[in-house]
Design an enzyme around this catalytic site. Sequence first.
Site, short mmCIF file in Angstrom:
data_model
loop_
_atom_site.label_atom_id
_atom_site.label_comp_id
_atom_site.label_asym_id
_atom_site.label_seq_id
_atom_site.Cartn_x
_atom_site.Cartn_y
_atom_site.Cartn_z
N ARG A 646 0.81 -1.22 0.00
CA ARG A 646 0.00 0.00 0.00
C ARG A 646 0.85 1.28 0.00
O ARG A 646 0.46 2.28 0.56
CB ARG A 646 -0.93 0.02 1.21
CG ARG A 646 -1.98 -1.11 1.22
CD ARG A 646 -3.00 -0.88 0.10
NE ARG A 646 -4.15 -1.76 0.23
CZ ARG A 646 -4.41 -2.80 -0.54
NH1 ARG A 646 -3.56 -3.12 -1.51
NH2 ARG A 646 -5.50 -3.52 -0.38
N CYS A 695 -11.09 -1.14 2.09
CA CYS A 695 -10.63 -1.70 3.37
C CYS A 695 -10.13 -0.58 4.28
O CYS A 695 -9.32 0.26 3.88
CB CYS A 695 -9.52 -2.71 3.14
SG CYS A 695 -10.11 -4.25 2.38
N GLU A 765 -5.54 1.60 6.91
CA GLU A 765 -5.05 1.59 5.54
C GLU A 765 -5.62 2.79 4.78
O GLU A 765 -4.93 3.42 3.98
CB GLU A 765 -5.46 0.30 4.85
CG GLU A 765 -5.11 0.25 3.37
CD GLU A 765 -5.55 -1.07 2.74
OE1 GLU A 765 -6.18 -1.01 1.66
OE2 GLU A 765 -5.29 -2.12 3.33
#
Length: 777
Positions: A646, A695, A765
């Site tokens: 990420r 998410c 995230e």
Amino acid sequence: MSAGVPSVFGLAVTRVHLLGAGGMGMAPLGLYLAELGFMVSGEDDGWNPAVRALLEQAGVTLTAPGTLPDEVQLVVHSSAVAPSHDSRRRATARGLPQVRRGEMLAEVVKGRKLVAVTGSHGKTTTTAMLITALHRAGFPCGWVLGGLFNDATLPPARVGAGDWVIAEVDESDGTIGRFSPEVTVVVNLDWDHADHYAKLSDLETAFSALLARTKGAIFLSDACPLSARLAARGGFTAPIHTFGRTGEYQGHRTADRSPGQELALGGRFALAQVTVRAPGEFNVANATAALAVAQHLGATLTSDSLAEFAGVRRRQSVLHASSITVYEDYAHHPTEIRALLGSLRRERTTGRLVVVFQPHRFTRTAQFKAEFAAALAGADHVFLMDVYAASETPVAGGTSADIYAELKQGGAADHVTYLPGDETGLLKALAAALQPGDTLAFVGAGDIELTARAFVARLKAREEREAAWQNFLITARARLGPATKLLEHEVLAAKTTMRVGGPARVYAEPAGAEDLQHLLREAGARNLPVLLLGRGSNLIIPDHGVDGLVISLGHPAWQSFEPQPDGRLWVGAGLRLKNLCGLATKAGLQGFEFLEGIPGSVGGALRMNAGAMGGWMFDVVDEVRLMTLAGEIHTRKKAELHVDYRHCAELHDAIALGAWLRPAAGVDADAIRRQIEVYQKKRVESQPREPSAGCIFKNPPGGSAGRLIDESGLKGERVGDAEVSTVHANFIVNRGHATSADIIALVQKVRARVKSVRGVDLEPEVLLYGQEWRDVL
């Protein structure tokens, strides 16, 4: 001891230590003692920088709190310093004499003719005006003021020459009984200091005794009923003179002369007119009293005797003047507050009158809570701080909550903000409430001046930032092409997949690389923050919005899809991932199917190394073209980039313009389409359909964030309209009217529960746009 130093209390004292030396009464006394020739040291729990500098320049030795120097022979303390204070306990153990500030002042002025300026409201300003007028006339005298002048023209204390000494004498602790003045000025009287004067009659007795000890002359206000009652008692040897609109010495305002006013003088005044550099009707009374005493002492008055009056710190002092004018004032009694707000209303030409009030002492608050509420009703909005206790412990009915209750009872609750124990939150609410044209006053006798100055510093920074934005807009609009969109206060919620959030200070959609360079360079030159907004997935925009330049590559120029002769594929950063998959399918290009369901753009996918269905963006990247925030364009091969889960480090402070992608081997379009359909079916079955940001949490090493949340019993957990999805626990969905505050609160709740139940710290995230999660978690 030098020959000029008087003995005190019959003791041969040369070394004096001051407790509470930073106070507005103690500090000038310390300067006076040092000039007399005493060796002075002092301590305080909280120093005002200006006071500290004055004392150090005068040779006063400043020590740490609780440090009593060995050579000290006498301790002088503020009445607010309790016997339990460390230095007082040490002084007691060493058998050192300890006296209060007023007792020491009375002792060191005994050999001179004292002009004692006393009363409930305005004595500091009246004393300062008298000092100014006498100094202007060249009249020889010394003085001890209970405050600081607003500039450095005159010190707050000076031994001076001649027989006379001018001193502000405070009645609050009973030390007024130590003074026997030559001249006494009572500016006005109001019942106050209930901790010392339990009844109004106790206050009357103290002042009656002072007037009886006055040897030369008494000056009383013609507008004060209590002063008139004392005068009617009689029994004084000194003659009584009155001042005011109808007194022996008369003063009337005839015109405003910013920053002050013109007064016509009458009665026994030899002077007909004077300019006073201080606004407000109460300063008419203060000036009339000061000029009456100056004339009585024999000083030659002129029309400009008070024209350069500097004013006194924290007495209707202007801290800031721009789109919002900020005052501070020492008012801490209902009568003073009423007079102050009345004056500020007359001075104000636009906007609202907003007041931040810090009550001083629990006993005073309990005594006057109803009167405080009535006086504060003169403001358009009131922000209440907690009571400044001074030396007191809480008493029943003596808290800010009691004033708030009085205001509610009077129907003013909608115009009052009180956040008990949360000064930071209160000041945030104040900053949000202020509007251009407002007048803001910080009012109180405690440490509110520190709050005021900190707030003004933030206000100045905000105004400087706003000026930078305006300059940016002017310059940018002059240089950008007509196809580039540039908007102020554009709401961003509709540009995100979560559908929450406030506006951007400036929003831009550049039509090409040149305009993007202009935007970045103009923002960089003014230190303005820049943020990139793609398709608005994987982020949460705060409800208050973003104070930054938000750049979106939403113009068609950034949405290119160009197969290259070498087999690679060039895609612009603004191209939607869904469109990338569709176009690649038509072209028979394989390898991008996993991106189809990610609700983002190529630029966002590169920055976040987006992934789904076991694939990652940088699995298909060959090279990336980027622009630094300085406007420089670079091309970086995949091997030169630092990519992990990420994250792409090189795009943290740069903007992806596009990328060359490397497809897998070409196959039949129908085969690619069938693979996409498999992914779509899996996504529909495993992910919610309501608005979300994808998410919320990163998967911990070797684990699943969604599984941990589910096992902690959090599916369906809600805050407002934000809900932990019942389909996939690592999604928070918007059930209709969720706010960013709802989502953040739910993130906090989920983290806390998972930590408690499973012992795992989940890390977000999703991005908190324009902020850092560490600031809210």
